[in-house]
Design a protein around this motif. Sequence first.
Motif, PDB file in Angstrom:
ATOM      1  N   LEU A 123       0.834  -1.194   0.000  1.00 49.88           N
ATOM      2  CA  LEU A 123       0.000   0.000   0.000  1.00 49.88           C
ATOM      3  C   LEU A 123       0.869   1.244   0.000  1.00 49.88           C
ATOM      4  O   LEU A 123       1.812   1.353   0.780  1.00 49.88           O
ATOM      5  N   THR A 124       0.551   2.182  -0.884  1.00 51.83           N
ATOM      6  CA  THR A 124       1.192   3.490  -0.839  1.00 51.83           C
ATOM      7  C   THR A 124       0.098   4.535  -0.664  1.00 51.83           C
ATOM      8  O   THR A 124      -1.021   4.371  -1.150  1.00 51.83           O
ATOM      9  N   THR A 125       0.432   5.592   0.042  1.00 50.77           N
ATOM     10  CA  THR A 125      -0.521   6.669   0.286  1.00 50.77           C
ATOM     11  C   THR A 125       0.137   8.001  -0.014  1.00 50.77           C
ATOM     12  O   THR A 125       1.352   8.151   0.109  1.00 50.77           O
ATOM     13  N   SER A 126      -0.677   8.951  -0.410  1.00 50.36           N
ATOM     14  CA  SER A 126      -0.210  10.333  -0.501  1.00 50.36           C
ATOM     15  C   SER A 126      -1.360  11.213  -0.036  1.00 50.36           C
ATOM     16  O   SER A 126      -2.528  10.872  -0.194  1.00 50.36           O
ATOM     17  N   VAL A 127      -1.007  12.340   0.569  1.00 49.99           N
ATOM     18  CA  VAL A 127      -2.004  13.236   1.139  1.00 49.99           C
ATOM     19  C   VAL A 127      -1.722  14.636   0.621  1.00 49.99           C
ATOM     20  O   VAL A 127      -0.574  15.078   0.577  1.00 49.99           O
ATOM     21  N   ALA A 128      -2.790  15.334   0.240  1.00 49.27           N
ATOM     22  CA  ALA A 128      -2.647  16.713  -0.222  1.00 49.27           C
ATOM     23  C   ALA A 128      -3.850  17.518   0.243  1.00 49.27           C
ATOM     24  O   ALA A 128      -4.965  16.996   0.328  1.00 49.27           O
ATOM     25  N   THR A 129      -3.612  18.775   0.545  1.00 51.99           N
ATOM     26  CA  THR A 129      -4.702  19.713   0.788  1.00 51.99           C
ATOM     27  C   THR A 129      -4.906  20.459  -0.520  1.00 51.99           C
ATOM     28  O   THR A 129      -3.966  21.018  -1.077  1.00 51.99           O
ATOM     29  N   VAL A 130      -6.138  20.428  -1.010  1.00 50.23           N
ATOM     30  CA  VAL A 130      -6.434  20.949  -2.348  1.00 50.23           C
ATOM     31  C   VAL A 130      -7.447  22.080  -2.248  1.00 50.23           C
ATOM     32  O   VAL A 130      -8.423  21.990  -1.509  1.00 50.23           O
ATOM     33  N   GLU A 131      -7.204  23.133  -3.001  1.00 54.62           N
ATOM     34  CA  GLU A 131      -8.162  24.227  -3.126  1.00 54.62           C
ATOM     35  C   GLU A 131      -8.947  24.018  -4.415  1.00 54.62           C
ATOM     36  O   GLU A 131      -8.371  23.760  -5.470  1.00 54.62           O
ATOM     37  N   SER A 132     -10.262  24.124  -4.326  1.00 52.25           N
ATOM     38  CA  SER A 132     -11.095  24.026  -5.516  1.00 52.25           C
ATOM     39  C   SER A 132     -12.088  25.176  -5.506  1.00 52.25           C
ATOM     40  O   SER A 132     -12.147  25.947  -4.552  1.00 52.25           O
ATOM     41  N   ASP A 133     -12.883  25.261  -6.549  1.00 51.66           N
ATOM     42  CA  ASP A 133     -13.918  26.296  -6.616  1.00 51.66           C
ATOM     43  C   ASP A 133     -14.893  26.188  -5.452  1.00 51.66           C
ATOM     44  O   ASP A 133     -15.468  27.163  -5.021  1.00 51.66           O
ATOM     45  N   ARG A 134     -15.061  24.999  -4.947  1.00 46.31           N
ATOM     46  CA  ARG A 134     -16.022  24.750  -3.877  1.00 46.31           C
ATOM     47  C   ARG A 134     -15.378  24.795  -2.494  1.00 46.31           C
ATOM     48  O   ARG A 134     -15.999  24.460  -1.507  1.00 46.31           O
ATOM     49  N   GLY A 135     -14.115  25.158  -2.418  1.00 46.99           N
ATOM     50  CA  GLY A 135     -13.444  25.266  -1.125  1.00 46.99           C
ATOM     51  C   GLY A 135     -12.288  24.302  -1.005  1.00 46.99           C
ATOM     52  O   GLY A 135     -11.864  23.668  -1.960  1.00 46.99           O
ATOM     53  N   ARG A 195      -6.866  16.529  11.899  1.00 48.31           N
ATOM     54  CA  ARG A 195      -6.689  17.903  11.391  1.00 48.31           C
ATOM     55  C   ARG A 195      -8.034  18.596  11.179  1.00 48.31           C
ATOM     56  O   ARG A 195      -8.081  19.770  10.845  1.00 48.31           O
ATOM     57  N   GLN A 196      -9.112  17.830  11.329  1.00 48.48           N
ATOM     58  CA  GLN A 196     -10.484  18.320  11.218  1.00 48.48           C
ATOM     59  C   GLN A 196     -10.794  19.014   9.893  1.00 48.48           C
ATOM     60  O   GLN A 196     -11.304  20.133   9.863  1.00 48.48           O
ATOM     61  N   PRO A 197     -10.515  18.325   8.785  1.00 50.38           N
ATOM     62  CA  PRO A 197     -10.909  18.918   7.508  1.00 50.38           C
ATOM     63  C   PRO A 197     -12.431  18.900   7.381  1.00 50.38           C
ATOM     64  O   PRO A 197     -13.107  18.068   7.995  1.00 50.38           O
ATOM     65  N   ARG A 198     -12.946  19.794   6.630  1.00 51.61           N
ATOM     66  CA  ARG A 198     -14.391  19.801   6.381  1.00 51.61           C
ATOM     67  C   ARG A 198     -14.769  18.633   5.477  1.00 51.61           C
ATOM     68  O   ARG A 198     -15.799  17.997   5.659  1.00 51.61           O
ATOM     69  N   THR A 199     -13.905  18.371   4.484  1.00 53.40           N
ATOM     70  CA  THR A 199     -14.138  17.284   3.547  1.00 53.40           C
ATOM     71  C   THR A 199     -12.861  16.478   3.390  1.00 53.40           C
ATOM     72  O   THR A 199     -11.786  17.046   3.163  1.00 53.40           O
ATOM     73  N   LEU A 200     -12.985  15.169   3.517  1.00 50.20           N
ATOM     74  CA  LEU A 200     -11.870  14.239   3.315  1.00 50.20           C
ATOM     75  C   LEU A 200     -12.276  13.289   2.196  1.00 50.20           C
ATOM     76  O   LEU A 200     -13.275  12.587   2.310  1.00 50.20           O
ATOM     77  N   ILE A 201     -11.528  13.328   1.112  1.00 51.21           N
ATOM     78  CA  ILE A 201     -11.818  12.469  -0.040  1.00 51.21           C
ATOM     79  C   ILE A 201     -10.712  11.434  -0.151  1.00 51.21           C
ATOM     80  O   ILE A 201      -9.526  11.775  -0.137  1.00 51.21           O
ATOM     81  N   ILE A 202     -11.109  10.172  -0.259  1.00 47.21           N
ATOM     82  CA  ILE A 202     -10.149   9.094  -0.460  1.00 47.21           C
ATOM     83  C   ILE A 202     -10.263   8.642  -1.914  1.00 47.21           C
ATOM     84  O   ILE A 202     -11.299   8.133  -2.332  1.00 47.21           O
ATOM     85  N   ASP A 203      -9.198   8.872  -2.668  1.00 46.95           N
ATOM     86  CA  ASP A 203      -9.136   8.475  -4.076  1.00 46.95           C
ATOM     87  C   ASP A 203      -8.696   7.016  -4.137  1.00 46.95           C
ATOM     88  O   ASP A 203      -7.569   6.677  -3.774  1.00 46.95           O
ATOM     89  N   LEU A 204      -9.588   6.161  -4.596  1.00 48.73           N
ATOM     90  CA  LEU A 204      -9.330   4.721  -4.652  1.00 48.73           C
ATOM     91  C   LEU A 204      -8.890   4.257  -6.036  1.00 48.73           C
ATOM     92  O   LEU A 204      -8.751   3.051  -6.257  1.00 48.73           O
TER      93      LEU A 204
END
Length: 116
Positions: free
Chosen positions: A4-16, A45-54
């Motif tokens: 298993l490999t993981t990577s984490v990023a905080t992303v800015e989008s039009d929706r936040g 870290r209490q993000p509002r949205t956490l998306i896991i890309d599978l």
Amino acid sequence: MDLLTTSVATVESDRGQYTLVELAGEADVTNCDALREVLEAEVARQPRTLIIDLSGLRFMDSSALHVILRANRAMGRQGGVLALASPREPVAKMLRLTAADQLVPVYPTVSAATAG
């Protein structure tokens, strides 16, 4: 062998802003502790949205699914949302068979997940 490999990023989008965790390889009992550590750290870290890309995940067993469901409950307790994006068919099938797709929203792409 840890596949298993993981990577984490905080992303800015039009929706936040959202946190994106990308998983690749195989998530199973041999590496679910590492997955738990990554997800617990991001939930803390209490993000509002956490998306896991599978999209890069070839296989996921019940122990890895349990880790994701725990993260989903933790996000819900703190008022956030966890979403799954782009599962390959073997992973999507597991989500359907276990009804996990009824507990955690599953989207065809990361873009669809950000749109909610």
